[in-house]
Design an enzyme around this catalytic site. Sequence first.
Site, mmCIF file in Angstrom:
data_model
loop_
_atom_site.group_PDB
_atom_site.id
_atom_site.type_symbol
_atom_site.label_atom_id
_atom_site.label_comp_id
_atom_site.label_asym_id
_atom_site.label_seq_id
_atom_site.Cartn_x
_atom_site.Cartn_y
_atom_site.Cartn_z
ATOM 1 N N GLU A 167 0.846 -1.192 0.000
ATOM 2 C CA GLU A 167 0.000 0.000 0.000
ATOM 3 C C GLU A 167 0.884 1.246 0.000
ATOM 4 O O GLU A 167 1.810 1.368 0.796
ATOM 5 C CB GLU A 167 -0.908 -0.001 1.228
ATOM 6 C CG GLU A 167 -1.899 1.145 1.234
ATOM 7 C CD GLU A 167 -2.960 1.002 2.312
ATOM 8 O OE1 GLU A 167 -3.522 2.032 2.716
ATOM 9 O OE2 GLU A 167 -3.221 -0.143 2.745
ATOM 10 N N ARG A 168 0.581 2.162 -0.922
ATOM 11 C CA ARG A 168 1.399 3.351 -1.138
ATOM 12 C C ARG A 168 2.848 2.973 -1.461
ATOM 13 O O ARG A 168 3.791 3.652 -1.068
ATOM 14 C CB ARG A 168 1.367 4.288 0.063
ATOM 15 C CG ARG A 168 -0.023 4.632 0.561
ATOM 16 C CD ARG A 168 -0.945 5.170 -0.520
ATOM 17 N NE ARG A 168 -2.220 5.622 0.029
ATOM 18 C CZ ARG A 168 -3.289 5.916 -0.695
ATOM 19 N NH1 ARG A 168 -3.243 5.792 -2.026
ATOM 20 N NH2 ARG A 168 -4.392 6.342 -0.135
ATOM 21 N N GLU A 291 -9.518 5.544 10.358
ATOM 22 C CA GLU A 291 -9.820 5.079 9.002
ATOM 23 C C GLU A 291 -10.423 3.672 9.001
ATOM 24 O O GLU A 291 -10.077 2.824 8.184
ATOM 25 C CB GLU A 291 -8.564 5.140 8.130
ATOM 26 C CG GLU A 291 -8.013 6.547 7.972
ATOM 27 C CD GLU A 291 -6.814 6.627 7.064
ATOM 28 O OE1 GLU A 291 -6.717 7.598 6.301
ATOM 29 O OE2 GLU A 291 -5.951 5.731 7.126
ATOM 30 N N ARG A 336 -10.097 18.882 11.206
ATOM 31 C CA ARG A 336 -9.456 17.578 11.384
ATOM 32 C C ARG A 336 -8.057 17.710 11.982
ATOM 33 O O ARG A 336 -7.597 16.811 12.707
ATOM 34 C CB ARG A 336 -9.394 16.863 10.039
ATOM 35 C CG ARG A 336 -8.654 15.538 10.098
ATOM 36 C CD ARG A 336 -8.768 14.805 8.782
ATOM 37 N NE ARG A 336 -7.528 14.152 8.420
ATOM 38 C CZ ARG A 336 -7.332 13.523 7.275
ATOM 39 N NH1 ARG A 336 -8.296 13.500 6.365
ATOM 40 N NH2 ARG A 336 -6.193 12.935 7.019
ATOM 41 N N LYS A 360 2.848 11.614 13.222
ATOM 42 C CA LYS A 360 3.384 12.054 11.939
ATOM 43 C C LYS A 360 4.065 13.414 12.086
ATOM 44 O O LYS A 360 3.852 14.139 13.058
ATOM 45 C CB LYS A 360 2.274 12.130 10.894
ATOM 46 C CG LYS A 360 1.685 10.769 10.535
ATOM 47 C CD LYS A 360 0.675 10.861 9.407
ATOM 48 C CE LYS A 360 0.140 9.481 9.044
ATOM 49 N NZ LYS A 360 -0.786 9.507 7.892
ATOM 50 N N ASP A 365 -1.416 14.760 7.055
ATOM 51 C CA ASP A 365 -1.124 13.457 6.456
ATOM 52 C C ASP A 365 0.001 13.522 5.437
ATOM 53 O O ASP A 365 -0.248 13.409 4.235
ATOM 54 C CB ASP A 365 -2.394 12.895 5.799
ATOM 55 C CG ASP A 365 -2.244 11.441 5.372
ATOM 56 O OD1 ASP A 365 -1.286 10.797 5.793
ATOM 57 O OD2 ASP A 365 -3.107 10.958 4.615
ATOM 58 N N GLU A 387 7.074 10.011 12.964
ATOM 59 C CA GLU A 387 6.814 9.185 11.785
ATOM 60 C C GLU A 387 6.857 10.056 10.543
ATOM 61 O O GLU A 387 6.127 11.047 10.444
ATOM 62 C CB GLU A 387 5.446 8.506 11.896
ATOM 63 C CG GLU A 387 5.089 7.635 10.695
ATOM 64 C CD GLU A 387 3.714 6.992 10.822
ATOM 65 O OE1 GLU A 387 3.007 6.907 9.789
ATOM 66 O OE2 GLU A 387 3.341 6.587 11.935
ATOM 67 N N GLU A 393 3.881 9.362 -1.106
ATOM 68 C CA GLU A 393 2.463 9.253 -1.433
ATOM 69 C C GLU A 393 1.888 10.561 -1.961
ATOM 70 O O GLU A 393 1.028 10.556 -2.847
ATOM 71 C CB GLU A 393 1.704 8.814 -0.180
ATOM 72 C CG GLU A 393 0.198 8.741 -0.334
ATOM 73 C CD GLU A 393 -0.481 8.375 0.968
ATOM 74 O OE1 GLU A 393 -1.725 8.422 1.016
ATOM 75 O OE2 GLU A 393 0.217 8.037 1.953
ATOM 76 N N HIS A 512 -3.486 19.009 0.928
ATOM 77 C CA HIS A 512 -4.470 17.977 0.588
ATOM 78 C C HIS A 512 -5.284 18.343 -0.659
ATOM 79 O O HIS A 512 -6.511 18.235 -0.690
ATOM 80 C CB HIS A 512 -5.416 17.723 1.764
ATOM 81 C CG HIS A 512 -5.507 16.257 2.110
ATOM 82 N ND1 HIS A 512 -5.849 15.289 1.191
ATOM 83 C CD2 HIS A 512 -5.298 15.598 3.274
ATOM 84 C CE1 HIS A 512 -5.847 14.100 1.783
ATOM 85 N NE2 HIS A 512 -5.497 14.250 3.042
ATOM 86 N N TRP A 534 -12.177 14.399 3.533
ATOM 87 C CA TRP A 534 -11.470 13.763 2.427
ATOM 88 C C TRP A 534 -11.480 14.663 1.194
ATOM 89 O O TRP A 534 -10.817 14.361 0.206
ATOM 90 C CB TRP A 534 -12.116 12.425 2.081
ATOM 91 C CG TRP A 534 -11.870 11.349 3.095
ATOM 92 C CD1 TRP A 534 -11.022 11.388 4.164
ATOM 93 C CD2 TRP A 534 -12.481 10.054 3.119
ATOM 94 N NE1 TRP A 534 -11.064 10.216 4.856
ATOM 95 C CE2 TRP A 534 -11.960 9.362 4.243
ATOM 96 C CE3 TRP A 534 -13.417 9.411 2.312
ATOM 97 C CZ2 TRP A 534 -12.344 8.059 4.572
ATOM 98 C CZ3 TRP A 534 -13.804 8.114 2.643
ATOM 99 C CH2 TRP A 534 -13.273 7.446 3.755
#
Length: 693
Positions: A167-168, A291, A336, A360, A365, A387, A393, A512, A534
Amino acid sequence: MASPALAGDGYRLWLRYPPAAAHWRSTEAPRLRVIVARSRSPTVNAASDELGQGFAALLGRTLPRSHEIIDGTVLLGTPQTSKVIAALRLPLGGLGDEGFILRSTSYSDKRIIVVAANGERGLLYGSFALLREAQQGRSLAGLDLRQKPASPLRMLNHWDNLDGFVERGYAGRSLWRWAELPGQIDPRLIDYARANASVGINATVLTNVNADATVLTPDYLRKVAAIAGALRPWGMRTFLTARFSAPIDIGGLPTADPTDPRVRRWWKAKAGEIYRIIPDFGGFLVKANSEGQPGPGDYGRSHAEGANMLADALAPHGGTLLWRAFVYQADPGSDRARQAFDEFKPLDGRFRRNVILQAKNGPIDFQPREPFHPLFGQMPATRLALEVQATKEYLGFSTHLAYLGPMWAETLHARTEHGDRGPNVADSLTAMAAVANTGDDRNWTGSDFDQANWYAFGRLAWDHALSPRAVAEEWTRQTWSHDPAVVSQIVGMMMRSREAVVDYMTPLGLHHLMASGHHHGPGPWVDDLPRADWNPTYFHRADERGIGFDRTASGSNAISQYRTGVARCFARRDCVPDEHLLWFHRVGWDERMQSGRTLWEELLSRYERGVQSVGDMRGEWAALDKKLDPERHQAVSAKLAQQEKEARWWRDASIAYWQFVSRRPLPPEVTPPPHDLATYRAIRLRNVPGDPE
């Protein structure tokens, strides 16, 4: 033309050890004669073998092992394994098991180079450091280095699924060939471990944070044990992701409530089973209540209650529990960006000592640029991990050249209290983790330049104070060339590359804006996804009057999560950097910027600058065609051509949308997008690498 020794397909990464004649002082070669290392340890033998192979390639001759100290000896050892090192009384105190000393000295009138440490992992890291010094062309005659890692835990997080999909991931399929395990060990695993050891990475998480409990079943644990055995001699401990609902999924229990005695007993038994199979198992990484992943919140319990239950199961075995702080609720509320802090700050001091909270670098994100996460500097009673994401990504996958050393240093050096001498993010860290960018592509990372991000993560996790430029120079000399002109050109490209991506994707604090699902390409117009947060429109909030997310006291007040001095600066237009302006402020299109231009004009200039930077990189790279091996030069040339095409796509689509929203004309000097907005909105990508959907 490039030396044949520098040609290749990228597999050897930065461990190429090209002949020293072109870049190393000729007086060094005769001085190195033998390697002395007395040990039955696989780790020390790995270090000794690496020195032998490395110097043999650099010098064009073999350095045999010996038990005799003569002129030119390279001596590996600890005070317990070597009488010579004990007699030298080197200052090994405070270096722990992983630190080391490199010193050129004399013993019994013989000139020797000492690699000394308190433990075998220190000898391993010291041996790679010695070879790195030689590969940089530095004289070893006056060598005197004393180092220890800044973070005790320096790990890669692999988002690899048991079916081999990453994933990614943008470099092929997973390195872990589960179907062949435990009986067959892919030699590539040894090369992976060796590369990690060379930059001080000491742990790896094998599985996706969107976890599959199957990996905790006996058959898979035997496979994990085989991988752990391959990595162990190279100083690496193996971790797994734990699905919080595993007691239900594979344990037959009706609940995963962390306060239920049956659940607690199940996890303790599972931990005992794992450690019987893998005695040096590192522990678990958990993504919970984020998620759609299960977690303690499903039972009305806190993150601390969930984490502590797992930590208690690991504690008798010396295991560590890493609990991710990447959480956001179904209803994002006012912002968020506030949610992780709001959930975890009240829990400071309530986690077990073997729990590390993994946050993170920014509060959203892995965006091309974010302000540092407010949890750093605000959780004094909790162990924290930073992180970051080596797999890009949101920065163009493996297609776009984006050296992330400056990005990570920007976070590490960010002051958590306003002022030049205040504490920084690095001061609060127990660990650093990077979402890995490795796969089974021949060059490991999908792009020759993405290898630099793997390398830079390891070096910055080892030493937070290293400059990204110095790291880029190290990597370039070991990977491409020692020609000073070539090094200067390549490092210059690398140091500008991430800023170029920010300019053509998310300038001035925008974030984003990527297309849905795969996050590749522009999508600032997207407003129809099932969750409000999103949608890019949620984050930029652009209309005819202005653009930007108001996170000041008049908006979501997310700035209040930072310490007072930082919050005050972020709240003021005359203090907040332009790079974070639209992250914290809603700004009118015609308001003046620090440059004297209006926001509209400044935004357009950033897009233009980003595209121009990529064009400049293409030209600079093309000029190196006679100085680098043709195979890798051509591969990078093709990537840069695609990057320039996609940078223009980003620029044109974004400008078309902002012009539509703002109702403002383009200045005469700005070239209009070649297509209308409807054309850009109609673009749909399918089967994008690394897309879980």
